[in-house]
Design a protein around this motif. Structure first.
Motif, PDB file in Angstrom:
ATOM      1  N   ALA A  79       0.838  -1.211   0.000  1.00  0.00           N
ATOM      2  CA  ALA A  79       0.000   0.000   0.000  1.00  0.00           C
ATOM      3  C   ALA A  79       0.869   1.257   0.000  1.00  0.00           C
ATOM      4  CB  ALA A  79      -0.937  -0.003   1.210  1.00  0.00           C
ATOM      5  N   HIS A  80       1.961   1.223   0.754  1.00  0.00           N
ATOM      6  CA  HIS A  80       2.914   2.341   0.804  1.00  0.00           C
ATOM      7  C   HIS A  80       3.517   2.584  -0.586  1.00  0.00           C
ATOM      8  CE1 HIS A  80       6.394   4.589   2.650  1.00  0.00           C
ATOM      9  NE2 HIS A  80       6.994   4.108   1.584  1.00  0.00           N
ATOM     10  N   GLU A  81       3.939   1.511  -1.230  1.00  0.00           N
ATOM     11  CA  GLU A  81       4.554   1.657  -2.564  1.00  0.00           C
ATOM     12  C   GLU A  81       3.522   2.120  -3.584  1.00  0.00           C
ATOM     13  OE1 GLU A  81       7.408   1.762  -1.995  1.00  0.00           O
ATOM     14  OE2 GLU A  81       8.325   0.014  -1.074  1.00  0.00           O
ATOM     15  N   GLY A  83       1.237   4.072  -2.907  1.00  0.00           N
ATOM     16  CA  GLY A  83       1.151   5.497  -2.611  1.00  0.00           C
ATOM     17  C   GLY A  83       2.191   6.298  -3.383  1.00  0.00           C
ATOM     18  N   HIS A  84       3.421   5.803  -3.401  1.00  0.00           N
ATOM     19  CA  HIS A  84       4.461   6.507  -4.175  1.00  0.00           C
ATOM     20  C   HIS A  84       4.033   6.633  -5.635  1.00  0.00           C
ATOM     21  CE1 HIS A  84       7.505   7.073  -1.171  1.00  0.00           C
ATOM     22  NE2 HIS A  84       7.669   5.787  -0.924  1.00  0.00           N
ATOM     23  N   ILE A  85       3.429   5.580  -6.168  1.00  0.00           N
ATOM     24  CA  ILE A  85       2.998   5.603  -7.574  1.00  0.00           C
ATOM     25  C   ILE A  85       1.838   6.581  -7.759  1.00  0.00           C
ATOM     26  CG2 ILE A  85       1.877   4.232  -9.392  1.00  0.00           C
ATOM     27  CD1 ILE A  85       3.492   1.793  -8.246  1.00  0.00           C
ATOM     28  N   ARG A 112       8.041  12.575   1.077  1.00  0.00           N
ATOM     29  CA  ARG A 112       7.469  11.536   0.214  1.00  0.00           C
ATOM     30  C   ARG A 112       7.129  10.286   1.032  1.00  0.00           C
ATOM     31  NH1 ARG A 112      11.149  10.975  -5.164  1.00  0.00           N
ATOM     32  NH2 ARG A 112      12.649  10.361  -3.596  1.00  0.00           N
ATOM     33  N   GLU A 113       8.005   9.951   1.998  1.00  0.00           N
ATOM     34  CA  GLU A 113       7.741   8.769   2.832  1.00  0.00           C
ATOM     35  C   GLU A 113       6.549   9.010   3.749  1.00  0.00           C
ATOM     36  OE1 GLU A 113       9.127   5.955   2.132  1.00  0.00           O
ATOM     37  OE2 GLU A 113      10.212   7.068   0.618  1.00  0.00           O
ATOM     38  N   VAL A 114       6.485  10.214   4.312  1.00  0.00           N
ATOM     39  CA  VAL A 114       5.344  10.555   5.177  1.00  0.00           C
ATOM     40  C   VAL A 114       4.051  10.454   4.378  1.00  0.00           C
ATOM     41  CG1 VAL A 114       4.256  12.413   6.504  1.00  0.00           C
ATOM     42  CG2 VAL A 114       6.730  12.034   6.689  1.00  0.00           C
TER      43      VAL A 114
HETATM   44 ZN   LIG Z   1       8.644   4.771   0.621  1.00  0.00          ZN
END
Ligand SMILES: [Zn+2]
Length: 168
Positions: A79-81, A83-85, A112-114
């Motif tokens: 889900a996190h990755e 999000g980056h996309i 970006r990580e947050v």
């Molecule tokens: Zn990340």
């Protein structure tokens, strides 16, 4: 060839991704959502990280995860990755890496990580459903919520605090 969706030109929030690609079932079916977004999800035993996401020059998005993590952790990582996309963080040829700490506890300061962690929580634990479950279902608990939404108890607890449903 990927679907050539340039999310950097038209980023999507977690809410928009859910509206467009989710069938409403729980736990949220991440692999279906990834496929609908044109994203391949793979496992690798030889990763140095618990997950990574990349965009190649042809527009193909790829997520690779460490299969040795617990299922809730793997789900949060995917889900996190995603999000980056969806948030348009990736440039062609770029790979982002996720390390092993519980990053959703906001120890990271990289914006970006947050943002990706926030997206992951919103995607896995849709606000309305969390509110309904915890306000209306009898005998609800963090443990039961974690089972229903397919997340760790830590992630569930943190989401409840963020939604104002419990005090931290
Ligand atoms: Zn990340």
């Amino acid at each position: 060839m990927g679907l050539m969706i340039d999310y950097s030109l038209s980023p999507m929030t977690a809410r928009q991704v859910l509206q467009k690609h989710w069938d409403g079932s729980l736990p949220v079916n991440l692999l279906h959502i990834a496929k609908s977004m044109g994203v391949g999800v793979f496992k690798s035993e030889t990763l140095d990280t618990i997950g990574q996401v990349s965009l190649d020059g042809a527009g193909n998005y790829k997520i690779v995860i460490d299969p040795n993590q617990s299922k809730p952790r793997r789900r949060f990582t995917v889900a996190h990755e995603l999000g980056h996309i969806a948030l348009g963080h990736l440039r062609p040829g770029e790979t982002l890496f996720r390390d092993g700490v519980e990053q959703f506890f906001a120890t990271t300061k990289d914006p970006r990580e947050v943002a990706a962690n926030k997206f992951a929580a919103q995607l896995l634990m849709p606000a309305e459903l969390v509110k309904t479950a915890f306000e209306k279902m009898p005998d609800m608990s963090v443990q039961r919520g974690a089972e229903i939404f397919g997340v760790s108890e830590a992630a569930m607890g943190y989401r409840l605090i963020n939604l104002g449903l419990v005090r931290g």
